[in-house]
Structures are given as structure tokens and as C-alpha cells.
Design an enzyme around this catalytic site. Sequence first.
Site, PDB file in Angstrom:
ATOM      1  N   HIS A 297      32.946  29.468  59.652  1.00  0.00           N
ATOM      2  CA  HIS A 297      33.009  30.035  61.000  1.00  0.00           C
ATOM      3  C   HIS A 297      32.869  31.550  60.955  1.00  0.00           C
ATOM      4  O   HIS A 297      33.228  32.245  61.897  1.00  0.00           O
ATOM      5  CB  HIS A 297      34.315  29.615  61.673  1.00  0.00           C
ATOM      6  CG  HIS A 297      34.425  28.125  61.752  1.00  0.00           C
ATOM      7  ND1 HIS A 297      33.971  27.399  62.822  1.00  0.00           N
ATOM      8  CD2 HIS A 297      34.882  27.224  60.850  1.00  0.00           C
ATOM      9  CE1 HIS A 297      34.164  26.109  62.589  1.00  0.00           C
ATOM     10  NE2 HIS A 297      34.706  25.975  61.400  1.00  0.00           N
TER      11      HIS A 297
ATOM     12  N   LYS B  54      40.126  57.919  38.919  1.00  0.00           N
ATOM     13  CA  LYS B  54      41.509  58.387  38.719  1.00  0.00           C
ATOM     14  C   LYS B  54      41.542  59.887  38.455  1.00  0.00           C
ATOM     15  O   LYS B  54      42.366  60.607  39.001  1.00  0.00           O
ATOM     16  CB  LYS B  54      42.140  57.665  37.523  1.00  0.00           C
ATOM     17  CG  LYS B  54      42.469  56.218  37.788  1.00  0.00           C
ATOM     18  CD  LYS B  54      43.220  55.654  36.597  1.00  0.00           C
ATOM     19  CE  LYS B  54      43.240  54.153  36.638  1.00  0.00           C
ATOM     20  NZ  LYS B  54      43.688  53.533  35.396  1.00  0.00           N
TER      21      LYS B  54
ATOM     22  N   GLU C 216      35.075  43.758  36.959  1.00  0.00           N
ATOM     23  CA  GLU C 216      35.561  44.792  36.041  1.00  0.00           C
ATOM     24  C   GLU C 216      35.073  44.513  34.624  1.00  0.00           C
ATOM     25  O   GLU C 216      34.882  45.426  33.826  1.00  0.00           O
ATOM     26  CB  GLU C 216      37.097  44.888  36.086  1.00  0.00           C
ATOM     27  CG  GLU C 216      37.609  46.215  35.576  1.00  0.00           C
ATOM     28  CD  GLU C 216      39.059  46.481  35.930  1.00  0.00           C
ATOM     29  OE1 GLU C 216      39.344  47.507  36.579  1.00  0.00           O
ATOM     30  OE2 GLU C 216      39.922  45.666  35.552  1.00  0.00           O
TER      31      GLU C 216
HETATM   32  O1  LIG Z   1      48.749  47.462  34.211  1.00  0.00           O
HETATM   33  P1  LIG Z   1      48.324  48.873  34.453  1.00  0.00           P
HETATM   34  O2  LIG Z   1      48.206  49.652  33.195  1.00  0.00           O
HETATM   35  O3  LIG Z   1      49.208  49.533  35.467  1.00  0.00           O
HETATM   36  O4  LIG Z   1      46.875  48.815  35.047  1.00  0.00           O
HETATM   37  C1  LIG Z   1      46.577  48.263  36.277  1.00  0.00           C
HETATM   38  C2  LIG Z   1      45.086  48.208  36.485  1.00  0.00           C
HETATM   39  O5  LIG Z   1      44.574  49.515  36.631  1.00  0.00           O
HETATM   40  C3  LIG Z   1      43.486  49.983  35.902  1.00  0.00           C
HETATM   41  O6  LIG Z   1      42.885  50.994  36.628  1.00  0.00           O
HETATM   42  C4  LIG Z   1      42.463  48.985  35.437  1.00  0.00           C
HETATM   43  O7  LIG Z   1      41.221  49.175  36.034  1.00  0.00           O
HETATM   44  C5  LIG Z   1      42.884  47.553  35.613  1.00  0.00           C
HETATM   45  O8  LIG Z   1      42.216  46.770  34.681  1.00  0.00           O
HETATM   46  C6  LIG Z   1      44.361  47.421  35.425  1.00  0.00           C
HETATM   47  O9  LIG Z   1      44.736  46.070  35.499  1.00  0.00           O
END
Ligand SMILES: O=P(O)(O)OC[C@H]1O[C@H](O)[C@H](O)[C@@H](O)[C@@H]1O
Length: 529
Positions: free
Chosen positions: A351, A455, A322
Site C-alpha cells: 500500500h 565523525k 556497511e
Molecule cells: O559499538 P560501538 O563501538 O559504539 O560502535 C557503534 C557503531 O558505530 C560505528 O560508527 C560503526 O560504523 C558501527 O559499525 C558500529 O557498530
Amino acid sequence: MTERELWERYQRHLCVVPSVGLTLDISRMNFGADFLDGMRSRMDAAFQAMDALEKGAIANPDEKRRVGHYWLRAPELAPEAELKTAVTSMQAQVAAFAKDVHAGKVKPAKAAKFTQVLIVGIGGSALGPQLVADALGSGRDAMQVHFLDNTDPDGMDRVLNGLGERLAETLAVVISKSGGTKETRNGMLEAEAAWRQRGLDFGAHAVAVTGDGSELDTYAKGHKWLRTFPMWDWVGGRTSVMSAVGLLPAQLQGLDVEGFLAGAKDMDAATRVHDVAANPAALLALMWFHAGGGKGQKDMVILPYKDRLMLMSKYLQQLVMESLGKELSLDGKVVNQGIAVYGNKGSTDQHAYVQQLREGVNNFFVTFVEVLKDRDGKSLAVEGDNTSGDYLLGFLLGTRRALFEKGRESMTLTVPDVSARTVGALVALHERAVGLYASLVNINAYHQPGVEAGKKAAGRVLELQGKLLAKLKSAKAEARSADQLAQDIGAADEAETVFKLLQHLSANGDHGVKRTGGARPAEARFQAG
Ligand SMILES: O=P(O)(O)OC[C@H]1O[C@H](O)[C@H](O)[C@@H](O)[C@@H]1O
């Protein structure tokens, strides 16, 4: 290279960090005699960028944020007094809360004590706590830790049903820096429903770790949760294990949090020095650069010979991929950087996929992790005088040699044990290596713009599902194909997505969608039941 020459190369290049008892052996990486010198000016620039970052520069320019995970274990180095106080006060709050939970001062409504912790989080808000819990936990822990780290309904059922009656004595810790991550929100709502089903008030069993004013923060306050702990925009999710994100679960579990922070702090001191030969993070970053030509052409295989470090590869997968997997350089040029990370544990992996490593495509380098201490107490002699631990080392050295013979490169990190100190040091070592490597290849390691695309697209899919369900309900009884329905909702170009939605809807009873007709997409017909 003869064995003798290799032994000399090992001694010449071995990087020793006495404060944490760690060594890094780079002798089996095939870098040439002039490689380290040739990288000097680039490395100097990387050191300078890192110094500026630690002093509070905007090291994440796209998001205009500072990057402060190093202050979490050395608050005295934070550039402002308020930041120092924020860290020390968080640490004190977390420790005091865990103490009260253990003492039964903070207790559930219908049981004497909290004995279980259910962590709800994903990505950086789960992987760190998972690594720490698995590496350091035992049956003697103050509390047992469980995780919901996905929006998989069956996955959640498995954990929640497994807790069963013990939900009455479970403390839910909902962790989300942004407070708006859907998987975590869903996990929280499902957990809330499970508590409700047992006649329990979720709020009286829940705490949040989140940014001030986030959706989660508002929800927690609105529903009178026990309390919330802070997260800040200057700590990235994947480097948050030493914030409340990782410290609260570790304190509740009864782990050695002080040792964890101290190991990281000592490693930070060792990796802050500008002398490459003495700095294991600089050497790691340089070896990554050497192996992949500065373009990530070779994958990083993480092979700890220790069950307790099995999640290290998963943890590093997020930290490295990331951070380094970026389309654009800091100057806005398309570079498509990154290093792929995978691995599990030795000797188990011997293995499985090690066959390919030795004989197949040579597109990787290995980081072996050797742990000197076998176990607490004495070991059984399993064959002659040899113990199981002797075998474990034998397999590590054997595989390393077998790879070397075939021109496969590897490094070896040797640590004394799997203690909180060691785990803290390993985390800090890789955090620094990632930051330095990012400078070597001129990218921003501290943002993740690519994650947003998935997302947003998921949001559009769910929007489409809403329209589809409305249409199916209004056109009751009439069985229609995916193509027809896609046209009906003005999404003719998205027929495939519409078909996938219909396939899923009809496989589950939740929305009453029925499928008839043939098995192929064009033959299938869907209707509301
Ligand atoms: O802690 P949050 O804001 O719920 O984020 C949780 C995760 O989701 C995101 O999509 C990022 O890619 C991550 O870097 C992050 O740790």
C-alpha cells in the site's frame, strides 16, 4: 516462461536446509543456464577465503584483525583455547547475571526487582538487540526492553519520560564495542542525569558491554557500575548480536538464547559446504552478484510478510551496506562497491512503494520472507473459510507474481516460524552471504573506513561552535552576521557551517544566543543574550 516451466525451475533450484526448516527459492531470478557454472571458480575462491577466516586468518587486513563471529555459536571451532574459553565464559556470565536479576538477587536500591531494561547503544550495538527484541518479544517477557540509540534530545526524553517512575526498577545496559562512540556516551550521560534527578544512583542500575580498557570500561569501573561484560576486537559491531551485545539483552528479556545460537550454528553448518546448490548463503551471494552485475546496480528490497520481522531490513541495511559499501578493492583499486538495502514488511508495503516496484524504475530485486506459521492457536475465518493468515500469503504470492509478470526479479526465503532458532538462522545466513559476496567482488567486508570521515567532520563542527560561543560572549550586545562571525573566528571559508550553528544555537535556549534581522542568511544577526 510458462507457469509449468516456472514450477520445474522452482523445484530444480530450491535450496532446502532441513535442520532449520528453511528454503531458498531463486527460480524467479533471471539468471541464465550457464551462470552458476560460470561463477564456479570465483565461488571456490570465496569458499576458501571463508574457510581461512573461520580458521583464524587475518580476514580484515586493513585493521589487521581476525573475524570471529562464527565462533560465537560454535566456540569449539575457535582457533585457540583462550578464544573458546572467552566465548563460553561470556555466555555463562551473561546467563548467570540474567538469572540473578530475574531472581532479584541483583536488585535496585529502591525497588524489589529490576523489571525494565534500557539499552544505550548505536549501530551494531543496537540494531541486533532491536531486531531480536522485536522479533521475539511479547508482553510475557521477563523484562521489558527500551532503547536509546541516538543523540536526539527529544528522542531520549520520550524514552526516559516514558519510563518515569519505573527508572527505579530499570537496569541500564550501555553497549559500545569501542567505548568511545559519542551518541552512546551522550545517551549514557542523559540517562545518568535522569536517574540522578529521581535521587537514584545510576551506577547501581548500570552495566556495560565494551572492550577491555575502553573509555566506557574505565567510566563504568570508576563509577562502580554493577559490572561489565566483554567485547573483543575480533567481533565486528554489525556481526555482534551473538556476543554479549545481543545475548545480554536477550537473556534479560527472557528469550530463548540457546535456540537463537543453535539456529545460527545449524545455518553455519549448512552454509559452510562448498556445494553451491545446497548452500543458501552461496546462492544468495550469487543472486546478488547476478542481479547487480557484481557492481551493486540493483537495490535489495527485503520484504518479510510478518510484523515481527519488520526490523530485518534495518538490520540487514547495516550488515550489507556497511560491509559491502567500499571505495577500494582488496588490491587498492577504486571500485565503489555496495548494494543498497531497504524494505519494511508485507503486505503493508503493497500500500506504499510496491507501486513503483511493479511499474517504475527496474533497479531492484526483492527478497520475500514467507513465514509458514500464522500465529499461536487457531485463526478466525474472516471471509468464507479464509483467515487473515491466508490473506497474508495470498498477498505475498500475488505481489510476487505481479512483479514477475513485469520482469522484476525476486527470491523467496521460507521459514517455519519466527522463533529464536529461525531468527538465529536468518542472521547467520546473511552474515555468510555478505562474506562470500565480498570475496566475489574482492573487497574487505569487515572494516568501515568511510564512517570515520563523518565523525571527524562532526568533531570539527563542535570545535567551531566552541570558538563561536567564546566570540559571541566576548562581543556581547553587538549583533553580527554569520559572515562577520565566521571571519572573527578565522573561519571565513566555513560561513555556511557557522550560519547553521548560529541557527541551531538561537533556536534553543541552552547557550543564550539570540537571532534578529531577516529570514535569509545574509539578513540574520546573532548576539549573546
Ligand atoms: O559499538 P560501538 O563501538 O559504539 O560502535 C557503534 C557503531 O558505530 C560505528 O560508527 C560503526 O560504523 C558501527 O559499525 C558500529 O557498530
